[in-house]
Design a protein around this motif. Structure first.
Motif, PDB file in Angstrom:
ATOM      1  N   VAL A 214       0.841  -1.204   0.000  1.00 58.32           N
ATOM      2  CA  VAL A 214       0.000   0.000   0.000  1.00 58.32           C
ATOM      3  C   VAL A 214       0.874   1.251   0.000  1.00 58.32           C
ATOM      4  O   VAL A 214       0.616   2.184  -0.765  1.00 58.32           O
ATOM      5  CB  VAL A 214      -0.978   0.008   1.190  1.00 58.32           C
ATOM      6  CG1 VAL A 214      -1.700   1.341   1.295  1.00 58.32           C
ATOM      7  CG2 VAL A 214      -1.970  -1.138   1.068  1.00 58.32           C
ATOM      8  N   THR A 215       1.907   1.275   0.831  1.00 53.34           N
ATOM      9  CA  THR A 215       2.765   2.463   0.860  1.00 53.34           C
ATOM     10  C   THR A 215       3.476   2.644  -0.476  1.00 53.34           C
ATOM     11  O   THR A 215       3.612   3.764  -0.957  1.00 53.34           O
ATOM     12  CB  THR A 215       3.786   2.410   2.018  1.00 53.34           C
ATOM     13  OG1 THR A 215       4.562   1.225   1.927  1.00 53.34           O
ATOM     14  CG2 THR A 215       3.097   2.467   3.364  1.00 53.34           C
ATOM     15  N   ASP A 216       3.903   1.526  -1.091  1.00 51.02           N
ATOM     16  CA  ASP A 216       4.541   1.620  -2.411  1.00 51.02           C
ATOM     17  C   ASP A 216       3.564   2.177  -3.443  1.00 51.02           C
ATOM     18  O   ASP A 216       3.918   3.036  -4.256  1.00 51.02           O
ATOM     19  CB  ASP A 216       5.046   0.252  -2.866  1.00 51.02           C
ATOM     20  CG  ASP A 216       6.236  -0.236  -2.065  1.00 51.02           C
ATOM     21  OD1 ASP A 216       6.834   0.572  -1.314  1.00 51.02           O
ATOM     22  OD2 ASP A 216       6.567  -1.434  -2.182  1.00 51.02           O
ATOM     23  N   LEU A 217       2.324   1.686  -3.418  1.00 51.30           N
ATOM     24  CA  LEU A 217       1.313   2.158  -4.363  1.00 51.30           C
ATOM     25  C   LEU A 217       1.003   3.638  -4.149  1.00 51.30           C
ATOM     26  O   LEU A 217       0.922   4.410  -5.109  1.00 51.30           O
ATOM     27  CB  LEU A 217       0.040   1.327  -4.229  1.00 51.30           C
ATOM     28  CG  LEU A 217      -1.129   1.744  -5.134  1.00 51.30           C
ATOM     29  CD1 LEU A 217      -0.751   1.627  -6.602  1.00 51.30           C
ATOM     30  CD2 LEU A 217      -2.365   0.905  -4.820  1.00 51.30           C
ATOM     31  N   LEU A 218       0.852   4.054  -2.897  1.00 45.93           N
ATOM     32  CA  LEU A 218       0.576   5.466  -2.611  1.00 45.93           C
ATOM     33  C   LEU A 218       1.722   6.351  -3.081  1.00 45.93           C
ATOM     34  O   LEU A 218       1.490   7.423  -3.643  1.00 45.93           O
ATOM     35  CB  LEU A 218       0.307   5.673  -1.124  1.00 45.93           C
ATOM     36  CG  LEU A 218      -1.022   5.148  -0.612  1.00 45.93           C
ATOM     37  CD1 LEU A 218      -1.065   5.205   0.914  1.00 45.93           C
ATOM     38  CD2 LEU A 218      -2.188   5.925  -1.209  1.00 45.93           C
ATOM     39  N   GLU A 219       2.946   5.914  -2.854  1.00 45.65           N
ATOM     40  CA  GLU A 219       4.091   6.704  -3.322  1.00 45.65           C
ATOM     41  C   GLU A 219       4.091   6.814  -4.850  1.00 45.65           C
ATOM     42  O   GLU A 219       4.401   7.877  -5.388  1.00 45.65           O
ATOM     43  CB  GLU A 219       5.394   6.108  -2.814  1.00 45.65           C
ATOM     44  CG  GLU A 219       5.600   6.340  -1.328  1.00 45.65           C
ATOM     45  CD  GLU A 219       6.942   5.842  -0.825  1.00 45.65           C
ATOM     46  OE1 GLU A 219       7.697   5.213  -1.593  1.00 45.65           O
ATOM     47  OE2 GLU A 219       7.235   6.089   0.351  1.00 45.65           O
ATOM     48  N   LEU A 220       3.737   5.741  -5.529  1.00 46.98           N
ATOM     49  CA  LEU A 220       3.660   5.756  -6.989  1.00 46.98           C
ATOM     50  C   LEU A 220       2.570   6.709  -7.468  1.00 46.98           C
ATOM     51  O   LEU A 220       2.789   7.526  -8.369  1.00 46.98           O
ATOM     52  CB  LEU A 220       3.403   4.344  -7.514  1.00 46.98           C
ATOM     53  CG  LEU A 220       3.344   4.172  -9.019  1.00 46.98           C
ATOM     54  CD1 LEU A 220       4.700   4.479  -9.646  1.00 46.98           C
ATOM     55  CD2 LEU A 220       2.916   2.748  -9.365  1.00 46.98           C
ATOM     56  N   ILE A 221       1.407   6.644  -6.839  1.00 54.14           N
ATOM     57  CA  ILE A 221       0.293   7.516  -7.209  1.00 54.14           C
ATOM     58  C   ILE A 221       0.625   8.980  -6.945  1.00 54.14           C
ATOM     59  O   ILE A 221       0.266   9.864  -7.722  1.00 54.14           O
ATOM     60  CB  ILE A 221      -0.985   7.109  -6.435  1.00 54.14           C
ATOM     61  CG1 ILE A 221      -1.487   5.753  -6.937  1.00 54.14           C
ATOM     62  CG2 ILE A 221      -2.067   8.169  -6.557  1.00 54.14           C
ATOM     63  CD1 ILE A 221      -2.571   5.140  -6.059  1.00 54.14           C
ATOM     64  N   LEU A 222       1.326   9.239  -5.836  1.00 58.22           N
ATOM     65  CA  LEU A 222       1.626  10.623  -5.445  1.00 58.22           C
ATOM     66  C   LEU A 222       2.886  11.186  -6.110  1.00 58.22           C
ATOM     67  O   LEU A 222       3.146  12.383  -6.011  1.00 58.22           O
ATOM     68  CB  LEU A 222       1.761  10.708  -3.919  1.00 58.22           C
ATOM     69  CG  LEU A 222       0.481  10.429  -3.139  1.00 58.22           C
ATOM     70  CD1 LEU A 222       0.788  10.241  -1.652  1.00 58.22           C
ATOM     71  CD2 LEU A 222      -0.527  11.546  -3.354  1.00 58.22           C
ATOM     72  N   ALA A 223       3.641  10.359  -6.798  1.00 54.57           N
ATOM     73  CA  ALA A 223       4.893  10.813  -7.417  1.00 54.57           C
ATOM     74  C   ALA A 223       4.730  12.043  -8.312  1.00 54.57           C
ATOM     75  O   ALA A 223       5.549  12.965  -8.247  1.00 54.57           O
ATOM     76  CB  ALA A 223       5.540   9.666  -8.189  1.00 54.57           C
ATOM     77  N   PRO A 224       3.681  12.118  -9.141  1.00 52.74           N
ATOM     78  CA  PRO A 224       3.539  13.307 -10.000  1.00 52.74           C
ATOM     79  C   PRO A 224       3.361  14.614  -9.222  1.00 52.74           C
ATOM     80  O   PRO A 224       3.594  15.682  -9.772  1.00 52.74           O
ATOM     81  CB  PRO A 224       2.290  13.007 -10.831  1.00 52.74           C
ATOM     82  CG  PRO A 224       2.158  11.527 -10.814  1.00 52.74           C
ATOM     83  CD  PRO A 224       2.683  11.102  -9.475  1.00 52.74           C
ATOM     84  N   THR A 225       2.971  14.548  -7.972  1.00 46.57           N
ATOM     85  CA  THR A 225       2.777  15.769  -7.186  1.00 46.57           C
ATOM     86  C   THR A 225       4.097  16.374  -6.735  1.00 46.57           C
ATOM     87  O   THR A 225       4.136  17.500  -6.283  1.00 46.57           O
ATOM     88  CB  THR A 225       1.934  15.502  -5.924  1.00 46.57           C
ATOM     89  OG1 THR A 225       2.687  14.687  -5.009  1.00 46.57           O
ATOM     90  CG2 THR A 225       0.614  14.856  -6.260  1.00 46.57           C
ATOM     91  N   GLN A 226       5.176  15.585  -6.858  1.00 40.45           N
ATOM     92  CA  GLN A 226       6.507  15.990  -6.413  1.00 40.45           C
ATOM     93  C   GLN A 226       6.548  16.282  -4.921  1.00 40.45           C
ATOM     94  O   GLN A 226       7.408  17.025  -4.442  1.00 40.45           O
ATOM     95  CB  GLN A 226       7.029  17.156  -7.238  1.00 40.45           C
ATOM     96  CG  GLN A 226       7.164  16.813  -8.704  1.00 40.45           C
ATOM     97  CD  GLN A 226       7.730  17.933  -9.534  1.00 40.45           C
ATOM     98  OE1 GLN A 226       7.914  19.057  -9.084  1.00 40.45           O
ATOM     99  NE2 GLN A 226       8.017  17.636 -10.790  1.00 40.45           N
TER     100      GLN A 226
END
Length: 94
Positions: A12-24
């Motif tokens: 879940v943390t990996d997925l959230l980091e992937l989803i949030l990556a474009p926000t920088q």
């Protein structure tokens, strides 16, 4: 923006980091509430994404402890479909 993720499931943390990556956003994560409270003080995030169901210190208990020291916004993540349980954590400040 700084985001703190508190979730005991690494996928879940990996997925959230992937989803949030474009926000920088600068993201820190931990797998338990106690460590999350330490990171809250050290990292000083703008928002917390918090899992409700965790071993030891669950999302409700973690929310209560965070509210004793901070008014930072908390978004609770849960697969629960129980309005009573979820309203309890909202009443505590999430």
């Amino acid at each position: 923006m700084k985001i703190l993720i508190i979730d005991d499931d690494p996928s879940v943390t990996d997925l959230l980091e992937l989803i949030l990556a474009p926000t920088q956003a600068v993201i820190q994560h931990t797998c338990n509430g106690d460590q999350g409270l330490i990171l809250l003080k050290e990292f000083n995030p703008d928002i917390i994404l918090l899992d409700y169901m965790m071993p030891e210190l669950d999302g409700l208990q973690t929310t209560r402890k965070i509210r004793k020291v901070s008014s930072i916004p908390i978004l609770v993540l849960s697969v629960l479909d129980d309005p009573v349980t979820l309203s309890r954590v909202l009443d505590e400040g999430a």
